[in-house]
Design an enzyme around this catalytic site. Structure first.
Site, PDB file in Angstrom:
ATOM      1  N   GLU A 177     -92.259 -33.318 -37.707  1.00 13.68           N
ATOM      2  CA  GLU A 177     -92.681 -33.086 -36.323  1.00 13.68           C
ATOM      3  C   GLU A 177     -91.822 -33.930 -35.385  1.00 13.68           C
ATOM      4  O   GLU A 177     -91.166 -34.889 -35.818  1.00 13.68           O
ATOM      5  CB  GLU A 177     -94.151 -33.477 -36.161  1.00 13.68           C
ATOM      6  CG  GLU A 177     -95.098 -32.615 -36.979  1.00 13.68           C
ATOM      7  CD  GLU A 177     -94.992 -31.136 -36.630  1.00 13.68           C
ATOM      8  OE1 GLU A 177     -95.177 -30.788 -35.462  1.00 13.68           O
ATOM      9  OE2 GLU A 177     -94.698 -30.335 -37.534  1.00 13.68           O
TER      10      GLU A 177
ATOM     11  N   ASP B  48    -100.892 -34.146 -39.109  1.00 19.00           N
ATOM     12  CA  ASP B  48    -100.465 -32.742 -39.184  1.00 19.00           C
ATOM     13  C   ASP B  48    -101.285 -32.017 -40.262  1.00 19.00           C
ATOM     14  O   ASP B  48    -101.754 -30.894 -40.047  1.00 19.00           O
ATOM     15  CB  ASP B  48     -98.961 -32.691 -39.508  1.00 19.00           C
ATOM     16  CG  ASP B  48     -98.452 -31.278 -39.684  1.00 19.00           C
ATOM     17  OD1 ASP B  48     -98.243 -30.592 -38.668  1.00 19.00           O
ATOM     18  OD2 ASP B  48     -98.271 -30.849 -40.846  1.00 19.00           O
TER      19      ASP B  48
ATOM     20  N   GLY C 207     -95.990 -23.208 -43.371  1.00 12.62           N
ATOM     21  CA  GLY C 207     -94.617 -22.736 -43.123  1.00 12.62           C
ATOM     22  C   GLY C 207     -94.464 -21.263 -43.469  1.00 12.62           C
ATOM     23  O   GLY C 207     -95.085 -20.400 -42.856  1.00 12.62           O
TER      24      GLY C 207
ATOM     25  N   LYS D 208    -104.020 -28.859 -39.916  1.00  9.54           N
ATOM     26  CA  LYS D 208    -103.938 -27.626 -40.707  1.00  9.54           C
ATOM     27  C   LYS D 208    -105.214 -27.385 -41.505  1.00  9.54           C
ATOM     28  O   LYS D 208    -105.674 -26.248 -41.605  1.00  9.54           O
ATOM     29  CB  LYS D 208    -102.720 -27.697 -41.638  1.00  9.54           C
ATOM     30  CG  LYS D 208    -101.393 -27.649 -40.880  1.00  9.54           C
ATOM     31  CD  LYS D 208    -100.251 -28.036 -41.791  1.00  9.54           C
ATOM     32  CE  LYS D 208     -98.891 -27.883 -41.120  1.00  9.54           C
ATOM     33  NZ  LYS D 208     -97.810 -28.493 -41.895  1.00  9.54           N
TER      34      LYS D 208
HETATM   35  P1  NAP Z   1     -88.213 -28.702 -32.065  1.00  9.04           P
HETATM   36  O1  NAP Z   1     -87.076 -28.526 -32.999  1.00  9.04           O
HETATM   37  O2  NAP Z   1     -88.440 -30.022 -31.452  1.00  9.04           O
HETATM   38  O3  NAP Z   1     -88.044 -27.592 -30.915  1.00  9.04           O
HETATM   39  C1  NAP Z   1     -88.815 -27.599 -29.746  1.00  9.04           C
HETATM   40  C2  NAP Z   1     -88.131 -26.662 -28.747  1.00  9.04           C
HETATM   41  O4  NAP Z   1     -88.964 -26.541 -27.602  1.00  9.04           O
HETATM   42  C3  NAP Z   1     -86.786 -27.173 -28.280  1.00  9.04           C
HETATM   43  O5  NAP Z   1     -85.903 -26.092 -28.180  1.00  9.04           O
HETATM   44  C4  NAP Z   1     -87.072 -27.744 -26.893  1.00  9.04           C
HETATM   45  O6  NAP Z   1     -85.970 -27.617 -26.027  1.00  9.04           O
HETATM   46  C5  NAP Z   1     -88.192 -26.831 -26.440  1.00  9.04           C
HETATM   47  N1  NAP Z   1     -89.116 -27.489 -25.514  1.00  9.04           N
HETATM   48  C6  NAP Z   1     -89.964 -28.503 -25.756  1.00  9.04           C
HETATM   49  N2  NAP Z   1     -90.672 -28.804 -24.657  1.00  9.04           N
HETATM   50  C7  NAP Z   1     -90.252 -27.977 -23.699  1.00  9.04           C
HETATM   51  C8  NAP Z   1     -90.584 -27.794 -22.328  1.00  9.04           C
HETATM   52  N3  NAP Z   1     -91.519 -28.539 -21.730  1.00  9.04           N
HETATM   53  N4  NAP Z   1     -89.950 -26.823 -21.632  1.00  9.04           N
HETATM   54  C9  NAP Z   1     -89.025 -26.049 -22.234  1.00  9.04           C
HETATM   55  N5  NAP Z   1     -88.670 -26.158 -23.518  1.00  9.04           N
HETATM   56  C10 NAP Z   1     -89.274 -27.112 -24.238  1.00  9.04           C
HETATM   57  O7  NAP Z   1     -89.602 -28.301 -32.769  1.00  9.04           O
HETATM   58  P2  NAP Z   1     -89.807 -27.341 -34.008  1.00  9.04           P
HETATM   59  O8  NAP Z   1     -89.646 -28.097 -35.270  1.00  9.04           O
HETATM   60  O9  NAP Z   1     -89.054 -26.074 -33.806  1.00  9.04           O
HETATM   61  O10 NAP Z   1     -91.385 -27.054 -33.891  1.00  9.04           O
HETATM   62  C11 NAP Z   1     -91.889 -26.196 -32.909  1.00  9.04           C
HETATM   63  C12 NAP Z   1     -93.366 -25.915 -33.197  1.00  9.04           C
HETATM   64  O11 NAP Z   1     -93.485 -25.311 -34.480  1.00  9.04           O
HETATM   65  C13 NAP Z   1     -94.260 -27.165 -33.264  1.00  9.04           C
HETATM   66  O12 NAP Z   1     -95.543 -26.815 -32.784  1.00  9.04           O
HETATM   67  C14 NAP Z   1     -94.329 -27.473 -34.750  1.00  9.04           C
HETATM   68  O13 NAP Z   1     -95.492 -28.176 -35.104  1.00  9.04           O
HETATM   69  C15 NAP Z   1     -94.348 -26.067 -35.305  1.00  9.04           C
HETATM   70  N6  NAP Z   1     -93.885 -25.936 -36.688  1.00  9.04           N
HETATM   71  C16 NAP Z   1     -92.704 -26.500 -37.065  1.00  9.04           C
HETATM   72  C17 NAP Z   1     -92.253 -26.320 -38.372  1.00  9.04           C
HETATM   73  C18 NAP Z   1     -90.971 -26.921 -38.841  1.00  9.04           C
HETATM   74  O14 NAP Z   1     -90.699 -26.829 -40.043  1.00  9.04           O
HETATM   75  N7  NAP Z   1     -90.171 -27.508 -37.976  1.00  9.04           N
HETATM   76  C19 NAP Z   1     -93.029 -25.586 -39.269  1.00  9.04           C
HETATM   77  C20 NAP Z   1     -94.237 -25.009 -38.844  1.00  9.04           C
HETATM   78  C21 NAP Z   1     -94.642 -25.194 -37.541  1.00  9.04           C
HETATM   79  P3  NAP Z   1     -84.568 -28.385 -26.311  1.00  9.04           P
HETATM   80  O15 NAP Z   1     -84.015 -27.745 -27.541  1.00  9.04           O
HETATM   81  O16 NAP Z   1     -83.744 -28.119 -25.122  1.00  9.04           O
HETATM   82  O17 NAP Z   1     -84.918 -29.826 -26.518  1.00  9.04           O
HETATM   83  N1  HSE Z   2     -93.927 -31.121 -40.033  1.00  7.77           N
HETATM   84  C1  HSE Z   2     -94.559 -30.051 -40.729  1.00  7.77           C
HETATM   85  C2  HSE Z   2     -94.476 -30.304 -42.209  1.00  7.77           C
HETATM   86  C3  HSE Z   2     -93.890 -28.741 -40.387  1.00  7.77           C
HETATM   87  O1  HSE Z   2     -93.660 -31.143 -42.625  1.00  7.77           O
HETATM   88  O2  HSE Z   2     -95.227 -29.694 -42.965  1.00  7.77           O
HETATM   89  C4  HSE Z   2     -94.584 -27.554 -40.979  1.00  7.77           C
HETATM   90  O3  HSE Z   2     -95.831 -27.340 -40.388  1.00  7.77           O
END
Ligand code: NAP
Ligand code: HSE
Length: 438
Positions: free
Chosen positions: A189, A200, A133, A204
């Site tokens: 996720e 996950d 993160g 990592k």
């Molecule tokens: P999320 O809240 O589900 O957001 C995904 C976004 O992508 C949404 O805005 C969705 O649109 C859009 N999307 C998905 N598929 C799409 C498509 N085919 N065409 C156009 N738009 C699309 O996910 P997130 O938590 O932000 O995570 C995003 C990435 O960051 C992932 O790879 C995750 O592993 C990584 N990550 C997340 C965190 C965390 O704390 N959340 C931390 C580190 C890394 P809509 O909003 O319209 O549904």
């Molecule tokens: N789902 C992931 C976590 C987001 O809980 O650590 C950060 O990579």
């Protein structure tokens, strides 16, 4: 003289909205942020309400249009999933655009392909947000610790599971209720099975291992167990014995006698693990992550901070954008060595067979409450040269007994043989759990 840089955002969910918030409120931040233009943003649902105001004309449901937009110079992939994310990243690289991604699932599986394409195209693919993160761990491993011979990288690298385990231990909270909270807070996720089953964390540790040891490993061969089957009884017993339980990911170089391969032998795994109360990882609570890097000559370095969530992850994403913007502003020659490739492909590495992994173990048996059972269990361990640190009987009654054993460090092969012999004893009803132990 500063030149404006067009940013194309793929995704406006938890992370994407955090990135957009920083980009649209540059006041008081690094001056280069004011030079970044959020040009276009891809989403699935144009009508969904968002925590950040983005002009409707910048939104599209066509992510290829974002990548292909001539005004976009840097593509930020925060949509998640393997496809179409991988194809969009490759498309951006082919168009000569640098990429920032938080997508550990894609990088753990396709990192080599992506890094090779980036090096050939002379663009950057930066992945600081993919692990830990908001914790800076990727760039330190690639650069600041580059002079070290790294022996071990270990730690808590999934925020959701650490949040769940912390609240279960501190408040006795219900597993499913806390998982729901983690989802609502944006930690989990899209499919939270990736968090609670350990996948996950395995993505990592595969990435960290590649950077720390200089070569990719087979992501799908990493032994992985998560917290979904962890029983509160084991957390209670661990507490009584002076331990906390954490989902740990570990990658370490080991001596291997199994073959003459020149590839560096590595033991890598993800599993719930007992951590002594006085160990630095035992004090890592909630959504926080911590990564211990052990190297020669630096010794032990610990990186600690929020491991998931909108703001912390966006902090890492925008830092990567700034790195790329800084390189562009300096007019550094394009086609320089891709930092991900440079750090992760100078040596062949291989995962050792599971039986060669050495660790301490926590095991719990359901047994008859019969005289001599502890002695017979001890003999089975002794026959395999498995040294016992402690053996404790809990909850003896007419219903049976619970016997908990903590071993010294042994090979997993010897441990498995001892467990097979023990579970064949007539008084032993069940091997109820088997966890790691630091
Ligand atoms: P999320 O809240 O589900 O957001 C995904 C976004 O992508 C949404 O805005 C969705 O649109 C859009 N999307 C998905 N598929 C799409 C498509 N085919 N065409 C156009 N738009 C699309 O996910 P997130 O938590 O932000 O995570 C995003 C990435 O960051 C992932 O790879 C995750 O592993 C990584 N990550 C997340 C965190 C965390 O704390 N959340 C931390 C580190 C890394 P809509 O909003 O319209 O549904
Ligand atoms: N789902 C992931 C976590 C987001 O809980 O650590 C950060 O990579």
């Amino acid at each position: 003289m500063a030149t404006r840089i067009g940013i194309g955002l793929l995704g406006l969910g938890t992370v994407g909205a955090g990135v957009a918030t920083i980009l649209t409120s540059p006041e008081g931040r690094h001056p280069l942020i004011a030079e970044l233009d959020l040009v276009r943003v891809a989403v699935r649902d144009l009508n969904r309400s968002r925590p950040v105001a983005i002009p409707q004309e910048k939104l599209t449901t066509d992510p290829e249009a974002v990548v292909d937009d001539p005004e976009v110079q840097v593509v930020v992939e925060v949509m998640g999933g393997i496809e179409p994310a991988r194809t969009l990243i490759m498309r951006a690289i082919a168009a000569g655009k640098s990429v920032v991604t938080a997508n550990k699932a894609v990088i753990a599986r396709h990192g080599e392909e992506i890094a090779s394409a980036a090096a050939a195209a002379g663009v950057y693919v930066l992945i600081e947000a993919a692990v830990g993160g908001g914790i800076p761990i990727i760039e330190p491993l690639k650069q600041s610790l580059g002079s070290n011979r790294i022996n071990r990288v270990s730690g808590i690298i999934n925020g959701t599971t650490n949040y769940i385990l912390s609240r279960m231990a501190d408040e006795g909270a219900d597993y499913f209720a806390v998982l729901k909270d983690a989802q609502d807070l944006g930690y989990a996720e899209a499919d939270p099975a990736a968090d609670v089953e350990g996948h996950d964390a395995a993505d990592k540790i595969a990435i960290l291992s590649g950077l720390a040891f200089g070569g990719p490993i087979d992501r799908d061969a990493i032994p992985t167990s998560g917290i979904s089957n962890l029983q509160s009884k084991d957390v209670d017993y661990a507490t009584q014995l002076g331990y906390g339980v954490k989902l740990l990911a570990i990658a370490e170089r080991i001596e291997s006698s199994s073959d003459a391969s020149p590839a560096l032998p590595l033991a890598v795994r993800v599993q719930p693990t007992l951590v002594p109360k006085e160990h630095p990882l035992a004090g890592v609570h909630g959504v926080n992550n911590a990564i211990l890097v052990e190297g020669d000559p630096v010794g032990r370095v610990m990186f600690y901070g929020p491991g998931a969530g909108s703001g912390p992850t966006a902090s890492a994403v925008v830092a990567d954008i700034l790195n790329i913007a800084g390189i562009r502003q300096l007019n550094a020659a394009p086609g320089g060595l891709d930092p991900l490739l440079a750090a992760s492909s100078w040596r062949a590495c291989r995962l050792v067979q599971g039986g060669e992994i050495r660790q301490r173990n926590y095991v719990r048996f359901n047994t008859d409450d019969a005289p001599g059972v502890i002695g017979r269990i001890g003999s089975c361990f002794g026959d395999q040269q498995v040294s016992i640190q402690s053996i404790v009987q809990f909850d003896a009654s007419d219903e049976g007994a619970e016997i908990v054993v903590i071993t010294h460090e042994v090979s997993s092969g010897a441990m498995q043989k001892a467990l097979s012999a023990i579970t064949a004893l007539p008084e032993v009803r069940l091997l109820a759990s088997h966890l790691g132990c630091l």
